[in-house]
Every structure is written in structure tokens, then in C-alpha cells.
Design an enzyme around this catalytic site. Structure first.
Site, mmCIF file in Angstrom:
data_model
loop_
_atom_site.group_PDB
_atom_site.id
_atom_site.type_symbol
_atom_site.label_atom_id
_atom_site.label_comp_id
_atom_site.label_asym_id
_atom_site.label_seq_id
_atom_site.Cartn_x
_atom_site.Cartn_y
_atom_site.Cartn_z
ATOM 1 C CG LEU A 204 -1.969 -1.042 1.307
ATOM 2 C CD1 LEU A 204 -2.739 -1.072 3.085
ATOM 3 C CD2 LEU A 204 -2.969 -1.052 0.652
ATOM 4 C CG HIS A 205 2.323 3.149 -3.274
ATOM 5 N ND1 HIS A 205 2.272 1.957 -3.617
ATOM 6 C CD2 HIS A 205 2.869 3.886 -4.241
ATOM 7 C CE1 HIS A 205 2.244 1.962 -4.690
ATOM 8 N NE2 HIS A 205 3.095 3.094 -4.784
ATOM 9 N NE ARG A 206 -1.188 3.789 -7.188
ATOM 10 C CZ ARG A 206 -0.793 3.589 -8.506
ATOM 11 N NH1 ARG A 206 -0.763 5.101 -8.258
ATOM 12 N NH2 ARG A 206 0.106 3.025 -8.865
#
Length: 361
Positions: A204-206
């Protein structure tokens, strides 16, 4: 006559795409320069890829580091203008949709140096995504548009791009995956992380998942619900780490948060997973070829081919636990479709196109 191609890479997703292209161009005797902007700069996000994928060490490392989109893109443009002016390559090759990609394309266009875009034509049609802005600007300015899927070709045509500029070549990231697949060691991954039975991998990073506190709270609750069903291993991108920690991400005993992994270790982990939860574009593609169910936590994807010809599906945060239970009950598919030209030969096709472009100039 000597011909020089300059490659611009900057972030983790660029390196597996560049490796097969550079090898194929080298086989054709074309001189190459590799510039690493340093957009991703620590070992696990950058340097390990050069070691594992047999990429040559960058000829130039700009070391721009992190920052806001404007700050980072501006620093890359300033440094690349100097490099392009000094080296004056015959062609600049850019990859994907990161800030380094659009920065290099803008600089090259103003210096009248032609640009080729690997992974052209992908569209989410979501202008809240910074990557979508990067894709649109890059494809508007690039001279050679190298598409990974038929939908990307169609998008470019709908935007008025002349057919002579568009080339359907397949996906060079899959070249790297297929070339390295025998090194993806599931047993080692299980041993490293103490995993028994089925497990889940998450990335997860957005901004849509990790920037807003309410979104982060919902995300953590959904991941904890998944961890109630199976162990979850989350190699955590630096982006959003503090917010996720504040929301209690680390509080569930079944959720194992680890540092970012190198390519080989990460793909070994993914290869053995019951399914993957992600908001990454590249992971949607890799799971599609490996036959690992992929739950993409986004309202859209610029890679719909991974849904029609692959193992990907879009899910919302609140629906994730129920869909995860369904996928765990169904198990891994025995067979699945794979997109056209995702066959390990995209690098060769790209090199042939670029060689012909240089010859015609």
C-alpha cells in the site's frame, strides 16, 4: 554511425522494465547511457535492483531524493537539462508514470531530443492520480509510444496519436519476471517470515489509501479483518508509514509489517501467497502472470487487461474482508488467461522498434 540511447529511471517500478530493453539494445550494438534520478534512493527501493537484475550501474546518479511532486519534478528537470545538453543523446527512453518519466520527457521535448515511452497509453481516467497526469503529458510529447496492451493502443488512437507512433510490443516487466522466475523461492519466503499454511501479501502506498486519516483508519480495520483469516505480510513503503502506524496497523499479531524487499525476495513471497492486496500497478501485472489472485484497493485501474486476462479484481476497503474470505475459500486458480505478448520477448520487440527509429532518423 554511432547512436546513443539514454535511459531515465527513477523509481522501483522502472528497473524491471528497463533491464530487458537495455539488454536487447546492447545486443544490437547501440551505445547506452543509464541515468538514475534517485527518486527512490534507499537500497531496497533502488540499489538492490541493479544487483539482482544484472542492470549496469548507472552512468549518472542525480540523487534528487524525495519531496513534493513539484519539488521533485523540478529538481529532476534541472539536473536532466544539464545531462541532456552535455551528452546530447539520439534518443531518450522513459518508463512508466513516475515523476522522473514526465520530467525527462519535458526536458527532452524542449531540447528537441526525441523520446520513447515504454508503457504508453495506460489510462485510469482519474485525474486525481498524479500518475495519470504524468501519463497524459508524457504520451502527448513522446515520439515513440510503446504499448503493453491493446486497450493502451486504443486509448492513444482515441487521443489522436498518429498510428505510426504507436507500437504494441508487450510488457517488458514480464520479461524480467519470466527470466527470474526460478529464483522466486517460496520455501525461503515462508522460512524468513515464519509462515505456515496460507498467507496474504499486501502493498500500500497510493495517496487514496494512505494520506487521509479516515481512509487510513478504514484501511487498517480492513487489513486487520483479513489478518483474522490468514497471516498478512506487508512490506511497507515509506510513504504513509507514520499515518498507518498511528492508526494501529502494527497492533494485530497476524499482520507482519516488514521493510521493503528486494525484487527476488518480494516475488518469492508473492508467488506463494493465497492472494495479494495492493494498490500498485506493477503488482497487478506480476500476479496476473503468476496466477495469484489480486485484490486491488482502488476505484479504477489503468491496467484493465489484468482483469479481463488475468487474476485481478477491484475492491473497496469496506468490501475487502468479505472478498478476501471468498478468495480464500475458492483457492488459487488452476488455469487463467494471460494478456497477449506478455511472453518474455517485449524487450526484443522494443529494441527492434527503437533501432528502426534511429535508422530512419
Amino acid at each position: 554511425m554511432s547512436r546513443t540511447v539514454l535511459h531515465v529511471t527513477g523509481a522501483r517500478p522502472n528497473f524491471p522494465k528497463a533491464a530487458p530493453v537495455m539488454r536487447a539494445l546492447a545486443d544490437r550494438g547501440i551505445d547506452q547511457i543509464l541515468v538514475h534520478t534517485g527518486q527512490h534512493y534507499d537500497d531496497k527501493m533502488s540499489d538492490v535492483f541493479f544487483r539482482e537484475l544484472d542492470l549496469p550501474r548507472p552512468d549518472i546518479n542525480l540523487g534528487v531524493g524525495s519531496g513534493s511532486h513539484g519539488e521533485q519534478t523540478a529538481r529532476i528537470m534541472i539536473e536532466l537539462e544539464r545531462v541532456f545538453t552535455e551528452r546530447r543523446p539520439d534518443l531518450v527512453v522513459v518508463y512508466g508514470d513516475v515523476n522522473s518519466t514526465v520530467a525527462a520527457t519535458l526536458v527532452a521535448a524542449k531540447l528537441l531530443i526525441p523520446t520513447a515511452h515504454v508503457e504508453a497509453g495506460l489510462r485510469s481516467f482519474d485525474l486525481t492520480m498524479p500518475e495519470e497526469i504524468n501519463r497524459l503529458v508524457t504520451d502527448k510529447l513522446a515520439d515513440v509510444l510503446l504499448a503493453t496492451s491493446p486497450d493502451a493502443v486504443a486509448h492513444l488512437g482515441n487521443e489522436g496519436v498518429h498510428p505510426d507512433r504507436i507500437h504494441f510490443v508487450g510488457n517488458p516487466m514480464i520479461d524480467t519476471l519470466l527470466a527470474q522466475i526460478d529464483r522466486f523461492d517460496v520455501a525461503r519466503a515462508r522460512e524468513t517470515f515464519g509462515l505456515e499454511g496460507g498467507y496474504v501479501v499486501a502493498t500500500l502506498h497510493r495517496p487514496g489509501n494512505v494520506d487521509d486519516p479516515q481512509d487510513v483508519k478504514e484501511m487498517v480495520a480492513s487489513l486487520h479483518a483479513v489478518a483474522d483469516m490468514a497471516a498478512v505480510v506487508l512490506p511497507l513503503h515509506p510513504r504513509g508509514r507514520a499515518r498507518l502506524a498511528d492508526a494501529g496497523l502494527f497492533d494485530h499479531p497476524g499482520l507482519h509489517v516488514v521493510e521493503p524487499l528486494g525484487y527476488i525476495d518480494f516475488m518469492g513471497l508473492v508467488r506463494g501467497a493465497s492472494f495479494v492486496v495492493t494498490d500498485s500497478g506493477g503488482v497487478q501485472e506480476e500476479t496476473t502472470v503468476l496466477g495469484v489472485p489480486c485484490l486491488t484497493l482502488r476505484p479504477n485501474t489503468e491496467r484493465p487487461v489484468t482483469i479481463t486476462d488475468g487474476t485481478n479484481r477491484l475492491v473497496t476497503r469496506d468490501a475487502l474482508p468479505a472478498v478476501a474470505a471468498e478468495v480464500l475459500a475458492a483457492g488459487r486458480p488452476a488455469t487463467w488467461p494471460v494478456p497477449a505478448l506478455w511472453d518474455g520477448k517485449a524487450g526484443e520487440r522494443i529494441a527492434r522498434v527503437l533501432d528502426g527509429f534511429l535508422e530512419n532518423r
